[in-house]
Scaffold this motif. Structure first.
Motif, PDB file in Angstrom:
ATOM      1  N   VAL A 117      83.009 -19.555 -17.920  1.00 51.93           N
ATOM      2  CA  VAL A 117      82.780 -19.694 -19.362  1.00 51.93           C
ATOM      3  C   VAL A 117      81.916 -20.923 -19.642  1.00 51.93           C
ATOM      4  O   VAL A 117      80.965 -20.860 -20.429  1.00 51.93           O
ATOM      5  N   ALA A 118      82.222 -22.033 -18.981  1.00 54.32           N
ATOM      6  CA  ALA A 118      81.438 -23.255 -19.183  1.00 54.32           C
ATOM      7  C   ALA A 118      79.973 -23.032 -18.804  1.00 54.32           C
ATOM      8  O   ALA A 118      79.068 -23.493 -19.497  1.00 54.32           O
ATOM      9  N   SER A 119      79.737 -22.291 -17.717  1.00 58.77           N
ATOM     10  CA  SER A 119      78.346 -22.056 -17.316  1.00 58.77           C
ATOM     11  C   SER A 119      77.608 -21.202 -18.339  1.00 58.77           C
ATOM     12  O   SER A 119      76.427 -21.419 -18.596  1.00 58.77           O
ATOM     13  N   LEU A 120      78.312 -20.242 -18.955  1.00 55.17           N
ATOM     14  CA  LEU A 120      77.673 -19.448 -20.016  1.00 55.17           C
ATOM     15  C   LEU A 120      77.342 -20.328 -21.225  1.00 55.17           C
ATOM     16  O   LEU A 120      76.263 -20.210 -21.818  1.00 55.17           O
ATOM     17  N   LEU A 121      78.260 -21.208 -21.588  1.00 50.46           N
ATOM     18  CA  LEU A 121      78.017 -22.109 -22.726  1.00 50.46           C
ATOM     19  C   LEU A 121      76.860 -23.068 -22.427  1.00 50.46           C
ATOM     20  O   LEU A 121      76.014 -23.311 -23.286  1.00 50.46           O
ATOM     21  N   VAL A 122      76.826 -23.608 -21.213  1.00 48.72           N
ATOM     22  CA  VAL A 122      75.744 -24.521 -20.832  1.00 48.72           C
ATOM     23  C   VAL A 122      74.414 -23.767 -20.805  1.00 48.72           C
ATOM     24  O   VAL A 122      73.391 -24.265 -21.293  1.00 48.72           O
ATOM     25  N   LEU A 123      74.420 -22.560 -20.252  1.00 47.82           N
ATOM     26  CA  LEU A 123      73.211 -21.751 -20.140  1.00 47.82           C
ATOM     27  C   LEU A 123      72.548 -21.537 -21.500  1.00 47.82           C
ATOM     28  O   LEU A 123      71.330 -21.530 -21.623  1.00 47.82           O
ATOM     29  N   HIS A 124      73.370 -21.397 -22.538  1.00 45.89           N
ATOM     30  CA  HIS A 124      72.846 -21.141 -23.884  1.00 45.89           C
ATOM     31  C   HIS A 124      72.865 -22.380 -24.771  1.00 45.89           C
ATOM     32  O   HIS A 124      72.723 -22.278 -25.984  1.00 45.89           O
ATOM     33  N   ASP A 125      73.053 -23.546 -24.163  1.00 47.48           N
ATOM     34  CA  ASP A 125      73.061 -24.817 -24.883  1.00 47.48           C
ATOM     35  C   ASP A 125      74.088 -24.806 -26.020  1.00 47.48           C
ATOM     36  O   ASP A 125      73.841 -25.297 -27.114  1.00 47.48           O
TER      37      ASP A 125
END
Length: 192
Positions: free
Chosen positions: A93-101
């Motif tokens: 989930v964190a990587s998805l949030l980071v990926l989309h800023d």
């Protein structure tokens, strides 16, 4: 009971959950049509390798996002507590949030969170060089010998920060300073 419809991002929801940026509304049906059009253009272009690669790319992205959304639902329905903390602590989930800023934490907080998640290595952040993207870490449990925690800790740290802080391009392990052993001096030998 009616069939569920594809969700669209609403401004009201985005403002209450997103950090500073508000994502633009997305229509699932239009997006699906655009993807199909692009794939059809690639198929008719005469390059079967490019068309197959594009289809594989779409499948991989769908698997990634599907797994992320499933994890979000699982984390929200899991044990009581702060759902936002559980979401932010999850690698996928964190990587998805980071990926989309969309991750609400700043870079340094995300780095500390990633390193803290490596409990078996007990590492601490020494510095992060923004220009080179180098993160320097040190083992807290060096045992006073001055030896580092090895390549295993370095690789684990690289994998952890890749999800939380893609700004980190390299991880370097520093040796903890050796502790000076202080003891009583040997007794002098007496000569006769």
């Amino acid at each position: 009971m009616s069939a569920p419809t594809a969700p669209t991002a609403s401004t009201e929801t985005a403002e209450s959950t997103a950090p500073a940026t508000v994502p633009r509304p997305v229509d699932a049906e239009q997006t699906g049509r655009r993807i199909e059009e692009v794939l059809d253009r690639l198929v008719t272009s005469g390059d079967p390798a490019a068309a197959a690669a594009a289809e594989e790319l779409v499948r991989s992205l769908m698997d990634f996002y599907g797994a992320g959304l499933a994890r979000v639902l699982h984390l929200l329905s899991d044990a009581p507590g702060d759902p936002a903390a559980r979401l932010l602590g999850d690698d996928l989930v964190a990587s998805l949030l980071v990926l989309h800023d969309l991750h609400p934490e700043d870079r340094d907080t995300r780095i500390v969170r990633a390193v803290a998640g490596l409990r078996e290595h007990d590492l601490e952040v020494v510095t992060f060089d923004e220009e080179s993207g180098t993160l320097r870490l040190r083992s807290r449990a060096s045992g006073g010998c001055g030896c580092g925690s090895g390549a295993g800790a370095q690789e684990a740290a690289r994998a952890a920060v890749a999800c939380f802080a893609p700004e980190v391009r390299d991880v370097v392990m520093e040796q903890a300073p050796a502790l000076l052993q202080i003891g009583s001096a040997p007794e002098p030998t007496r000569t006769r």
